[in-house]
Design an enzyme around this catalytic site. Structure first.
Site, PDB file in Angstrom:
ATOM      1  N   SER A  14      41.078  43.522  27.611  1.00 26.98           N
ATOM      2  CA  SER A  14      41.646  44.073  28.609  1.00 26.98           C
ATOM      3  C   SER A  14      42.595  44.905  27.026  1.00 26.98           C
ATOM      4  O   SER A  14      44.194  44.099  26.349  1.00 26.98           O
ATOM      5  CB  SER A  14      42.778  43.282  28.859  1.00 26.98           C
ATOM      6  OG  SER A  14      43.663  44.199  29.390  1.00 26.98           O
ATOM      7  N   HIS A  39      38.275  46.974  29.457  1.00 29.66           N
ATOM      8  CA  HIS A  39      38.794  46.462  29.840  1.00 29.66           C
ATOM      9  C   HIS A  39      40.173  47.769  30.376  1.00 29.66           C
ATOM     10  O   HIS A  39      41.090  47.595  29.436  1.00 29.66           O
ATOM     11  CB  HIS A  39      38.927  45.250  30.545  1.00 29.66           C
ATOM     12  CG  HIS A  39      39.119  44.824  31.455  1.00 29.66           C
ATOM     13  ND1 HIS A  39      38.689  44.971  33.044  1.00 29.66           N
ATOM     14  CD2 HIS A  39      40.939  44.490  32.180  1.00 29.66           C
ATOM     15  CE1 HIS A  39      39.690  44.845  33.824  1.00 29.66           C
ATOM     16  NE2 HIS A  39      40.932  44.282  33.259  1.00 29.66           N
ATOM     17  N   ASP A  41      43.437  48.566  32.281  1.00 28.93           N
ATOM     18  CA  ASP A  41      44.785  48.513  34.083  1.00 28.93           C
ATOM     19  C   ASP A  41      45.105  49.465  34.789  1.00 28.93           C
ATOM     20  O   ASP A  41      46.088  49.729  33.435  1.00 28.93           O
ATOM     21  CB  ASP A  41      45.200  47.365  33.278  1.00 28.93           C
ATOM     22  CG  ASP A  41      44.061  46.168  33.281  1.00 28.93           C
ATOM     23  OD1 ASP A  41      43.614  45.573  34.115  1.00 28.93           O
ATOM     24  OD2 ASP A  41      44.508  45.563  31.914  1.00 28.93           O
ATOM     25  N   MET A  43      47.444  51.166  36.116  1.00 27.16           N
ATOM     26  CA  MET A  43      48.528  50.242  37.704  1.00 27.16           C
ATOM     27  C   MET A  43      49.550  50.982  37.887  1.00 27.16           C
ATOM     28  O   MET A  43      49.917  52.705  37.188  1.00 27.16           O
ATOM     29  CB  MET A  43      49.938  49.002  36.720  1.00 27.16           C
ATOM     30  CG  MET A  43      48.645  48.183  35.969  1.00 27.16           C
ATOM     31  SD  MET A  43      49.557  46.965  35.690  1.00 27.16           S
ATOM     32  CE  MET A  43      48.319  45.622  35.228  1.00 27.16           C
ATOM     33  N   HIS A  72      40.198  48.852  35.419  1.00 24.99           N
ATOM     34  CA  HIS A  72      40.237  48.070  36.869  1.00 24.99           C
ATOM     35  C   HIS A  72      41.543  49.072  37.566  1.00 24.99           C
ATOM     36  O   HIS A  72      42.852  48.942  37.433  1.00 24.99           O
ATOM     37  CB  HIS A  72      40.684  46.492  37.031  1.00 24.99           C
ATOM     38  CG  HIS A  72      41.878  45.743  37.289  1.00 24.99           C
ATOM     39  ND1 HIS A  72      42.672  44.849  36.262  1.00 24.99           N
ATOM     40  CD2 HIS A  72      41.641  45.955  38.645  1.00 24.99           C
ATOM     41  CE1 HIS A  72      42.771  43.423  37.441  1.00 24.99           C
ATOM     42  NE2 HIS A  72      42.342  44.561  38.779  1.00 24.99           N
ATOM     43  N   MET A  74      44.441  48.947  39.598  1.00 29.55           N
ATOM     44  CA  MET A  74      45.471  48.627  40.727  1.00 29.55           C
ATOM     45  C   MET A  74      46.385  49.226  41.101  1.00 29.55           C
ATOM     46  O   MET A  74      47.666  49.089  40.559  1.00 29.55           O
ATOM     47  CB  MET A  74      46.328  47.976  39.746  1.00 29.55           C
ATOM     48  CG  MET A  74      45.271  46.423  39.739  1.00 29.55           C
ATOM     49  SD  MET A  74      46.290  45.568  38.207  1.00 29.55           S
ATOM     50  CE  MET A  74      45.095  46.069  36.743  1.00 29.55           C
ATOM     51  N   MET A 143      40.854  37.875  40.925  1.00 29.16           N
ATOM     52  CA  MET A 143      41.606  37.601  39.434  1.00 29.16           C
ATOM     53  C   MET A 143      42.121  35.943  40.126  1.00 29.16           C
ATOM     54  O   MET A 143      42.980  35.685  40.704  1.00 29.16           O
ATOM     55  CB  MET A 143      43.063  38.512  39.861  1.00 29.16           C
ATOM     56  CG  MET A 143      42.536  39.663  40.108  1.00 29.16           C
ATOM     57  SD  MET A 143      42.439  40.647  38.725  1.00 29.16           S
ATOM     58  CE  MET A 143      43.990  40.395  37.840  1.00 29.16           C
ATOM     59  N   ASP A 181      39.631  37.552  34.865  1.00 28.82           N
ATOM     60  CA  ASP A 181      40.715  38.634  34.734  1.00 28.82           C
ATOM     61  C   ASP A 181      41.809  37.680  34.529  1.00 28.82           C
ATOM     62  O   ASP A 181      42.580  37.176  35.808  1.00 28.82           O
ATOM     63  CB  ASP A 181      40.491  39.751  35.336  1.00 28.82           C
ATOM     64  CG  ASP A 181      42.095  40.546  34.366  1.00 28.82           C
ATOM     65  OD1 ASP A 181      42.497  40.221  33.999  1.00 28.82           O
ATOM     66  OD2 ASP A 181      42.592  41.540  35.290  1.00 28.82           O
TER      67      ASP A 181
HETATM   68  C1  DX5 Z   1      46.735  42.113  35.269  1.00 29.38           C
HETATM   69  C2  DX5 Z   1      45.481  42.947  34.112  1.00 29.38           C
HETATM   70  C3  DX5 Z   1      44.851  41.680  33.491  1.00 29.38           C
HETATM   71  C4  DX5 Z   1      45.331  41.212  31.967  1.00 29.38           C
HETATM   72  C5  DX5 Z   1      45.108  40.817  31.351  1.00 29.38           C
HETATM   73  O1  DX5 Z   1      47.619  42.446  35.930  1.00 29.38           O
HETATM   74  O2  DX5 Z   1      44.537  43.198  35.361  1.00 29.38           O
HETATM   75  O3  DX5 Z   1      43.447  42.612  32.681  1.00 29.38           O
HETATM   76  O4  DX5 Z   1      45.726  42.297  31.584  1.00 29.38           O
HETATM   77  O5  DX5 Z   1      45.770  40.074  30.444  1.00 29.38           O
HETATM   78  P1  DX5 Z   1      45.708  38.408  29.241  1.00 29.38           P
HETATM   79  O6  DX5 Z   1      44.412  37.938  29.584  1.00 29.38           O
HETATM   80  O7  DX5 Z   1      46.742  38.321  28.358  1.00 29.38           O
HETATM   81  O8  DX5 Z   1      46.396  37.699  31.286  1.00 29.38           O
HETATM   82 ZN    ZN Z   2      42.660  43.660  34.820  1.00 25.09          ZN
END
Ligand code: DX5
Ligand code: ZN
Length: 224
Positions: A14, A39, A41, A43, A72, A74, A143, A181
């Protein structure tokens, strides 16, 4: 053969734990480190209490690597942005089951854009919530932390859900991948793989401890 899974194990670091000001270079470095996917993320500050980046930033990083982009989302209304993420170079697009939006139409949009479909669920959401979508998806993203931030600790409820999804996959004769994840470390990755996870996201641990993480994942894959 006791092999539970149907897929090779893949590692999807990620970029949330990388230096986002140098996202292009970080993607190239993740590729050079031997990852299988990247990956990303996304948000929206509404579905989760944090903001990251959107399709234009992903498009900027796209030429850095040939590795598939594992995006991903969110966000509350992913249906509004599927075409944008597809055009930006997402290969797999995962959408959450929790927000109120037309999920089925969104999965159709991902399919018609020619991208792989992922459905994802928070630690508190039961696997039954994704059951109806399983025949249509390429991947289920489990998750193991409440989404929003990297660096949180792994919630073991994810292990039960990985097992349940692996059973459902077998019973329904499907072949979706199972991705996990949140809070993945060299210490817990084997438990996830043993239960049937085949796609491993790691942020903090990948950037801190990638050799140990990759070794633990390889060891667990050999034991399947
Ligand atoms: C959390 C994200 C993850 C996060 C994982 O909201 O979806 O992908 O970046 O990071 P670590 O491995 O540090 O938990
Ligand atoms: Zn993620």
């Amino acid at each position: 053969c006791h092999r539970k899974g149907v897929h090779m194990i893949q590692i999807s670091p990620s970029v949330l734990s990388a230096d986002l000001a140098k996202l292009y270079d970080e993607c190239a470095a993740i590729d050079a480190a031997g990852a299988d996917l990247i990956h990303l993320d996304v948000m929206d500050g509404a579905f989760v209490p944090n903001l990251t980046f959107g399709a234009p930033v992903i498009k900027g990083a796209r030429p850095a690597t040939k590795l598939p982009f594992d995006v991903h989302l969110m966000i509350n209304e992913p249906i509004r942005y599927i075409a944008d993420f597809a055009k930006a170079g997402a290969d797999l697009i995962s959408v959450h089951v929790e927000p109120d939006y037309p999920i089925s139409g969104t999965l159709d949009d991902i399919h018609f854009a020619g991208r792989k479909i992922g459905i994802t669920l928070n630690p508190k959401t039961p696997v039954g919530e994704v059951a109806a979508y399983l025949p249509r998806v390429d991947l289920v993203l489990v998750m193991s932390v409440q989404p929003g931030f990297g660096g949180q600790s792994f919630n073991p409820v994810a292990l039960e859900k990985i097992s349940a999804l692996a059973r459902m996959r077998e019973e329904m004769k499907l072949s979706f991948r199972i991705e996990v994840d949140g809070g993945i470390t060299a210490g817990n990755v084997a438990a996830c793989i043993g239960r049937g996870a085949d796609t491993i996201v790691a942020g903090t641990e990948f950037f801190k401890n990638s050799a140990a993480l990759l070794e633990a994942a390889r060891g667990a894959a050999r034991n399947l």
